[in-house]
Design an enzyme around this catalytic site. Structure first.
Site, mmCIF file in Angstrom:
data_model
loop_
_atom_site.group_PDB
_atom_site.id
_atom_site.type_symbol
_atom_site.label_atom_id
_atom_site.label_comp_id
_atom_site.label_asym_id
_atom_site.label_seq_id
_atom_site.Cartn_x
_atom_site.Cartn_y
_atom_site.Cartn_z
ATOM 1 N N GLU A 85 84.318 -26.442 71.421
ATOM 2 C CA GLU A 85 85.087 -27.381 70.367
ATOM 3 C C GLU A 85 86.176 -26.205 69.879
ATOM 4 O O GLU A 85 87.058 -26.824 69.303
ATOM 5 C CB GLU A 85 84.220 -27.489 69.132
ATOM 6 N N HIS B 31 82.839 -27.345 61.490
ATOM 7 C CA HIS B 31 82.512 -28.587 60.872
ATOM 8 C C HIS B 31 81.169 -29.122 60.814
ATOM 9 O O HIS B 31 80.942 -30.267 60.845
ATOM 10 C CB HIS B 31 83.514 -29.459 61.401
ATOM 11 N N HIS C 207 82.348 -37.299 67.827
ATOM 12 C CA HIS C 207 80.874 -37.160 67.966
ATOM 13 C C HIS C 207 80.221 -38.330 68.331
ATOM 14 O O HIS C 207 79.053 -38.377 68.067
ATOM 15 C CB HIS C 207 80.083 -36.259 67.155
HETATM 16 C C1 DHB Z 1 75.934 -28.723 64.271
HETATM 17 C C2 DHB Z 1 77.346 -28.511 64.762
HETATM 18 C C3 DHB Z 1 78.365 -29.107 65.072
HETATM 19 O O1 DHB Z 1 79.492 -28.873 65.528
HETATM 20 C C4 DHB Z 1 78.112 -30.702 64.978
HETATM 21 O O2 DHB Z 1 79.109 -31.417 65.423
HETATM 22 C C5 DHB Z 1 76.913 -31.058 64.588
HETATM 23 C C6 DHB Z 1 75.801 -30.081 64.139
HETATM 24 C C7 DHB Z 1 75.066 -27.997 63.799
HETATM 25 O O3 DHB Z 1 75.093 -26.476 64.143
HETATM 26 O O4 DHB Z 1 74.151 -28.406 63.190
HETATM 27 FE FE FE Z 2 80.819 -30.477 66.333
#
Ligand code: DHB
Ligand code: FE
Length: 287
Positions: free
Chosen positions: A240, A12, A59
Site C-alpha cells: 500500500e 488507514h 479493498h
Molecule cells: C488492516 C490494515 C489495512 O491496511 C486494511 O486495509 C485492513 C486492516 C489491519 O491492520 O487490521
Molecule cells: Fe489496507
C-alpha cells in the site's frame, strides 16, 4: 493558479474507525497513534486546503478481483461509503471536485496513464479513515476530494517507479490548473503489514523507517525495489506504500518533512503518519 501545499501519508486501518466511534482516542492503546495527528490538525488549520487528491487502494467495496483497474480516478461531486463488513459505522460522504478530476484525467491520459474514469465511485476505509483522522468531529469535511485508486491487491501491481511517475503527472497537472485553489495530496495505507498467510502479523520497522527517510529526501532511491522484493520486506499489504509513492511524486516543489509519527502496532499494522511541505513553483519563482 492552483498550488500544492504539501502531502500527508497515513495508515488507514479500519479499526481506527471503531476507536473514533467509541471515543477511545485517549486510551493507552490508541493514544500514541492519535497524538500523531495533533500536529496534522494544527498544520491543516493554517494551510486550509480547498481540495485533497487522495491516492488509495480499494479493498473490494468498489472494485473486486473480477474487474480491477491498475489506476482509476473518481470524477464525481460526491463519494459515498457503504458497509464494508469491518464492524465500523458507515461513514459520511465526501464531496468531490469533478472539474479538477476531469482536468487531471485529460493531463494524465496525455502523459500515458490510461486511467479508468469513474463518474460513480464508492470510497472505502482507505479514504474515509484518513479523512476522519485529518478532520475529526461532526459536520462535513472542509475539502472536496479527487480519489485516485491504485491497485495494490491483484498482481501484477504497478511498480514503485510507475506510481512515483503517476504522482509527478498529477503534480504537473495541478500546477497547470488555472483555478486559485490550494491542493493537499494524500497517500494512504501501509506501512509494513501482512494480514494473511504464514507471515500474518509481519512488521518490519527498520524497512519502514528507511522508506519514510527516502520518501522525504530521495524517493527515486526506492524505485530500486521490485514489487516481489517490496512484498518480502514490507508484507503482502505493505505494498500500500505505492499510494505514498504517488503522493510524494505529486509534490513538485522543494519538499521538507515537517512531521512524522511511527507506532507499532495498530491492529496488524505499523502505523505511520507523515507531513511533507511543498514549497511550490510559484513560491520558488517569487523568491
Ligand atoms: C488492516 C490494515 C489495512 O491496511 C486494511 O486495509 C485492513 C486492516 C489491519 O491492520 O487490521
Ligand atoms: Fe489496507
Amino acid at each position: 493558479m492552483a498550488r500544492i501545499i504539501g502531502g500527508i501519508g497515513t495508515t488507514h486501518v479500519p479499526s481506527i474507525g471503531k476507536a473514533i466511534a467509541d471515543g477511545k482516542q485517549n486510551d493507552p492503546y490508541w493514544s500514541p497513534f492519535f497524538r500523531g495527528f495533533d500536529y496534522v490538525h494544527k498544520w491543516l488549520a493554517v494551510e486550509k486546503p480547498d481540495v485533497a487528491v487522495v491516492f488509495s487502494n480499494d479493498h473490494g467495496l468498489n472494485f473486486f478481483l473480477d474487474k480491477l483497474p491498475t489506476f482509476a480516478i473518481g470524477a464525481a461531486n460526491e463519494y459515498r461509503n457503504e458497509d464494508e463488513g469491518w464492524g465500523i459505522p458507515v461513514s459520511k460522504s465526501a464531496a468531490g471536485d469533478a472539474d479538477l478530476s476531469w482536468h487531471l484525467t485529460n493531463r494524465l491520459v496525455d502523459d500515458g496513464f490510461d486511467l479508468t474514469i469513474c463518474q460513480e465511485m464508492l470510497v472505502d476505509h482507505a479514504v474515509t479513515i484518513p479523512m476522519s483522522l485529518m478532520w475529526p468531529g461532526e459536520g462535513a469535511w472542509p475539502v472536496k476530494i479527487v480519489p485516485i485508486s491504485i491497485n495494490t491487491v491483484q498482481h501484477p501491481l504497478p511498480s514503485l517507479a510507475r506510481c512515483l511517475n503517476l504522482g509527478r503527472s498529477v503534480g504537473r497537472a495541478i500546477d497547470a490548473y488555472d483555478r486559485d485553489i490550494k491542493v493537499l495530496v494524500v497517500g494512504t495505507g501501509g506501512l509494513s503489514h501482512q494480514l494473511d498467510g504464514e507471515r500474518a502479523g509481519f512488521i518490519n520497522k527498520k524497512f519502514d523507517l528507511l522508506c519514510m527517510d527516502e520518501l522525504a529526501r530521495n524517493p527515486d532511491a526506492l524505485t530500486r525495489y521490485t514489487i516481489p522484493q517490496f512484498v518480502e520486506l514490507a508484507g503482502a499489504q505493505g505494498v500500500e506504500f505505492l499510494n505514498w509513492m504517488a503522493m510524494r511524486g505529486a509534490l513538485t516543489g522543494q519538499v521538507t518533512q515537517v512531521h512524522r509519527n511511527y507506532h507499532i502496532p495498530i491492529s496488524n499494522t505499523a502505523a505511520a503518519t507523515i507531513v511533507l511541505e511543498n514549497a511550490g513553483t510559484a513560491a520558488r519563482h517569487a523568491a
